[in-house]
Design a protein around this motif. Structure first.
Motif, PDB file in Angstrom:
ATOM      1  N   CYS A  72      74.733  -7.162 -43.582  1.00 37.67           N
ATOM      2  CA  CYS A  72      75.104  -6.048 -42.711  1.00 37.67           C
ATOM      3  C   CYS A  72      76.513  -5.608 -43.082  1.00 37.67           C
ATOM      4  O   CYS A  72      77.383  -6.440 -43.345  1.00 37.67           O
ATOM      5  N   GLY A  73      76.767  -4.305 -43.105  1.00 39.59           N
ATOM      6  CA  GLY A  73      78.096  -3.815 -43.461  1.00 39.59           C
ATOM      7  C   GLY A  73      78.606  -2.744 -42.538  1.00 39.59           C
ATOM      8  O   GLY A  73      79.503  -1.981 -42.892  1.00 39.59           O
ATOM      9  N   PHE A  74      78.058  -2.670 -41.320  1.00 36.35           N
ATOM     10  CA  PHE A  74      78.407  -1.579 -40.414  1.00 36.35           C
ATOM     11  C   PHE A  74      79.832  -1.686 -39.902  1.00 36.35           C
ATOM     12  O   PHE A  74      80.549  -0.700 -39.810  1.00 36.35           O
ATOM     13  N   LEU A  75      80.255  -2.900 -39.522  1.00 44.67           N
ATOM     14  CA  LEU A  75      81.608  -3.141 -39.028  1.00 44.67           C
ATOM     15  C   LEU A  75      82.257  -4.215 -39.881  1.00 44.67           C
ATOM     16  O   LEU A  75      81.577  -5.013 -40.529  1.00 44.67           O
ATOM     17  N   ASP A  76      83.581  -4.266 -39.864  1.00 43.23           N
ATOM     18  CA  ASP A  76      84.273  -5.296 -40.630  1.00 43.23           C
ATOM     19  C   ASP A  76      83.899  -6.688 -40.146  1.00 43.23           C
ATOM     20  O   ASP A  76      83.812  -7.633 -40.932  1.00 43.23           O
ATOM     21  N   SER A  77      83.668  -6.836 -38.838  1.00 39.64           N
ATOM     22  CA  SER A  77      83.259  -8.140 -38.316  1.00 39.64           C
ATOM     23  C   SER A  77      81.883  -8.527 -38.844  1.00 39.64           C
ATOM     24  O   SER A  77      81.610  -9.698 -39.118  1.00 39.64           O
ATOM     25  N   ALA A  78      80.994  -7.531 -39.012  1.00 38.69           N
ATOM     26  CA  ALA A  78      79.673  -7.806 -39.570  1.00 38.69           C
ATOM     27  C   ALA A  78      79.773  -8.166 -41.046  1.00 38.69           C
ATOM     28  O   ALA A  78      79.031  -9.014 -41.549  1.00 38.69           O
ATOM     29  N   LYS A  79      80.695  -7.511 -41.769  1.00 39.89           N
ATOM     30  CA  LYS A  79      80.905  -7.862 -43.177  1.00 39.89           C
ATOM     31  C   LYS A  79      81.394  -9.299 -43.306  1.00 39.89           C
ATOM     32  O   LYS A  79      80.961 -10.036 -44.196  1.00 39.89           O
ATOM     33  N   CYS A 172      79.683  11.161 -38.441  1.00 42.78           N
ATOM     34  CA  CYS A 172      80.544  10.621 -37.393  1.00 42.78           C
ATOM     35  C   CYS A 172      81.706   9.860 -38.034  1.00 42.78           C
ATOM     36  O   CYS A 172      81.515   9.092 -38.974  1.00 42.78           O
ATOM     37  N   ARG A 173      82.893  10.058 -37.497  1.00 39.85           N
ATOM     38  CA  ARG A 173      84.091   9.515 -38.144  1.00 39.85           C
ATOM     39  C   ARG A 173      84.165   7.987 -38.102  1.00 39.85           C
ATOM     40  O   ARG A 173      84.866   7.392 -38.913  1.00 39.85           O
ATOM     41  N   PHE A 174      83.466   7.361 -37.150  1.00 38.45           N
ATOM     42  CA  PHE A 174      83.552   5.909 -37.025  1.00 38.45           C
ATOM     43  C   PHE A 174      82.482   5.193 -37.834  1.00 38.45           C
ATOM     44  O   PHE A 174      82.440   3.959 -37.850  1.00 38.45           O
ATOM     45  N   CYS A 175      81.601   5.925 -38.496  1.00 35.92           N
ATOM     46  CA  CYS A 175      80.408   5.339 -39.101  1.00 35.92           C
ATOM     47  C   CYS A 175      80.399   5.537 -40.616  1.00 35.92           C
ATOM     48  O   CYS A 175      80.773   6.606 -41.114  1.00 35.92           O
ATOM     49  N   ILE A 176      79.938   4.514 -41.348  1.00 37.50           N
ATOM     50  CA  ILE A 176      79.817   4.627 -42.807  1.00 37.50           C
ATOM     51  C   ILE A 176      78.362   4.488 -43.258  1.00 37.50           C
ATOM     52  O   ILE A 176      78.094   4.336 -44.445  1.00 37.50           O
ATOM     53  N   ILE A 177      77.422   4.550 -42.302  1.00 35.31           N
ATOM     54  CA  ILE A 177      76.009   4.390 -42.650  1.00 35.31           C
ATOM     55  C   ILE A 177      75.544   5.406 -43.693  1.00 35.31           C
ATOM     56  O   ILE A 177      74.876   5.045 -44.661  1.00 35.31           O
ATOM     57  N   ASP A 356      88.419  -0.547 -36.720  1.00 36.82           N
ATOM     58  CA  ASP A 356      88.372   0.131 -38.017  1.00 36.82           C
ATOM     59  C   ASP A 356      87.282  -0.483 -38.895  1.00 36.82           C
ATOM     60  O   ASP A 356      87.028  -1.683 -38.841  1.00 36.82           O
ATOM     61  N   VAL A 357      86.651   0.368 -39.682  1.00 37.07           N
ATOM     62  CA  VAL A 357      85.669  -0.056 -40.664  1.00 37.07           C
ATOM     63  C   VAL A 357      86.115   0.500 -42.010  1.00 37.07           C
ATOM     64  O   VAL A 357      86.380   1.706 -42.126  1.00 37.07           O
ATOM     65  N   ALA A 358      86.199  -0.333 -42.999  1.00 38.70           N
ATOM     66  CA  ALA A 358      86.647   0.121 -44.313  1.00 38.70           C
ATOM     67  C   ALA A 358      85.801   1.300 -44.786  1.00 38.70           C
ATOM     68  O   ALA A 358      84.581   1.230 -44.819  1.00 38.70           O
ATOM     69  N   GLY A 359      86.471   2.403 -45.127  1.00 36.23           N
ATOM     70  CA  GLY A 359      85.782   3.586 -45.610  1.00 36.23           C
ATOM     71  C   GLY A 359      85.486   4.618 -44.550  1.00 36.23           C
ATOM     72  O   GLY A 359      85.053   5.729 -44.872  1.00 36.23           O
ATOM     73  N   ALA A 360      85.710   4.301 -43.278  1.00 31.44           N
ATOM     74  CA  ALA A 360      85.429   5.257 -42.202  1.00 31.44           C
ATOM     75  C   ALA A 360      86.606   6.214 -42.021  1.00 31.44           C
ATOM     76  O   ALA A 360      87.777   5.830 -42.110  1.00 31.44           O
ATOM     77  N   ALA A 361      86.281   7.478 -41.732  1.00 26.41           N
ATOM     78  CA  ALA A 361      87.323   8.499 -41.575  1.00 26.41           C
ATOM     79  C   ALA A 361      88.212   8.241 -40.368  1.00 26.41           C
ATOM     80  O   ALA A 361      89.369   8.655 -40.339  1.00 26.41           O
ATOM     81  N   ALA A 362      87.680   7.548 -39.352  1.00 24.91           N
ATOM     82  CA  ALA A 362      88.448   7.316 -38.129  1.00 24.91           C
ATOM     83  C   ALA A 362      89.671   6.438 -38.373  1.00 24.91           C
ATOM     84  O   ALA A 362      90.624   6.466 -37.582  1.00 24.91           O
TER      85      ALA A 362
END
Length: 460
Positions: A72-79, A172-177, A356-362
């Protein structure tokens, strides 16, 4: 309900079923599946293909020729959780193939675990199979190696996830899906319905329809019709849901973005073709925050539509998730969200503290909210949501409802779910003295008690 991952969402899938004892010389593989139900379906597809090629599924690391880790790579915690799972598989087995959302960033994985055998991105089934063939050559016996008609499933026999599309067209700025899974790609309606039919024939009693954006299903192929039985069915969520509802199983819709045509689903729920359940990711309510997130901000119309939906289908359950502490969120914005929640009276609510998620615009937005403020807002939000949930569940006492049985506990209580309860993420209905009920049965109960998230019922 709890805090951020992994507590709130079903991050860790059930262990892959081992199946029958391996024959002599049969190659064996292990599988670790992380992430959302969409990733779970990917794991099921990979396992089905491998079983068809003659591989057995090992129940532990030691017995496997190699281990596949679906990340899973949606959030840094998931990574971080994915990297930990890869490390564990390497320590216990030594031969690891990585796939899934985090696999889209192979460099990040190899920087931590350079000894993995291969890294592939999400939905790259053929690449996974090639890596498996290189690591553990197949040795099929077509007279012996059989797979179930419904394929290999990581869920209990009585329910299954059915993915109708891949990818997403939102930004969406918070999402890298979208950067990991790409733009929307819908399956033909006929193919989806044939899979649903096979699932029902194999004993599935509840189909959970999933995608990244279920409401957008078919827009990429202009809602093209495809053959199903003796008719043509358009690739449109309303048409698909109507036909699926005629197969005789519960049909539950997840990740339904509230486009205008969603209003046409509500009569299907009132008719009983589809479960009266909408999983809508509202994320916030304050117009300024929704604009910063790059999500539509017409929250007033949304409240009107919710009222209209409940007038058409009084049994409707609405679940959603929200983000507090998004960059730029003020105390006034947060109070707006609480007031909106009071008016919307959503049944099932989860909440995440923004990260923050790496690569997300937010990440680059101004006004990041301090961690202690995010935590305090999360606590206030969940307290409000819990009170709403308690009142709405208490109102069900004395009413009758169907439930599906997930299992019987050691004390003989049936662990069930009603139409408003999705597995893993919502509440439960506990039924004492269930008699001869077993997992997968559907029964009628009368609700006799309620708590903040769960119900207690008496079999009728």
């Amino acid at each position: 309900m709890s805090a951020n991952p992994p507590e709130l969402r079903p991050d860790i899938a059930p262990a892959a079923p081992a199946g029958p004892a391996p024959r002599a010389g049969q190659p064996r593989l292990g599988m670790v599946s992380l992430g959302c139900p969409k990733a779970l379906v990917d794991s099921e597809r990979i396992l089905t293909r491998l079983r068809a090629e003659g591989y057995a599924i090992a129940p532990d690391y030691a017995g496997a020729g190699a281990v596949i880790v679906n990340t899973c790579g949606f959030l840094d915690s998931a990574k971080a959780e994915s990297l930990e799972a890869i490390g564990e598989a390497l320590a216990e087995n030594g031969r690891v193939i990585v796939t899934g959302c985090m696999g889209a960033d192979a460099e990040a994985i190899r920087a931590v675990h350079p000894s993995v055998l291969a890294v592939t991105g999400p939905q790259q089934y053929e690449a996974v199979l090639e890596a498996v063939h290189a690591a553990v050559p197949p040795a099929p016996d077509p007279k012996i190696d059989l797979i179930p008609a419904a394929g290999v499933k990581l869920t209990p026999r009585h329910y299954a996830y059915l993915k109708i599309s891949e990818g997403c067209n939102h930004s969406c700025r918070f999402c890298i899906i979208p950067s990991m899974r790409g733009k929307l790609v819908s399956r033909p309606a006929g193919a989806v319905l044939r899979e649903a039919e096979r699932l029902v024939a194999a004993g599935v009693r509840e189909i959970l329809v999933i995608s990244q954006d279920t409401s957008a299903y078919g827009t990429d192929i202009r809602h093209a019709a495809s053959r199903w039985r003796d008719t043509e069915v358009a690739a449109h969520i309303t048409d698909l849901a109507r036909e699926m509802g005629r197969l005789g199983a519960w049909v539950r819709l997840h990740y339904v973005y509230p486009y205008p045509h969603v209003d046409r689903l509500i009569p299907l729920m009132a008719e009983g073709l589809v479960l009266p359940y909408l999983d809508i990711p509202f994320q916030h309510a304050a117009p300024s925050v929704l604009r910063a997130m790059r999500r539509p901000a017409n929250e007033a119309k949304t409240l009107e539509r919710i009222r209209g939906w409940r007038e058409t289908c009084p049994e409707l359950t609405i679940r959603s998730t929200f983000i507090v502490g998004f960059p730029g969120e003020t105390e006034a914005d947060f109070q707006y969200l609480l007031d909106w929640l009071d008016e919307a009276q959503l049944d099932r609510v989860g909440c995440f503290q923004y990260e923050d998620v790496a690569g997300a615009a937010a990440n680059d937005l101004p006004g990041h909210v301090p961690a202690e403020v995010k935590a305090e807002r999360w606590a206030r939000f969940m307290e409000r949501a819990q009170a709403i949930s308690a009142r709405r569940l208490e109102a069900r006492i004395g009413r009758r409802m169907p439930v599906i049985v997930d299992g019987i506990d050691e004390e003989g209580t049936a662990l069930c779910r009603g139409p408003g309860d999705a597995p893993e993420i919502d509440g439960a209905v506990f039924v004492e003295a269930p008699g001869d009920l077993a997992a997968g049965d559907i029964a009628e109960v009368e609700i006799v008690d309620a708590s903040e998230y769960d119900l207690w019922g008496r079999r009728i």
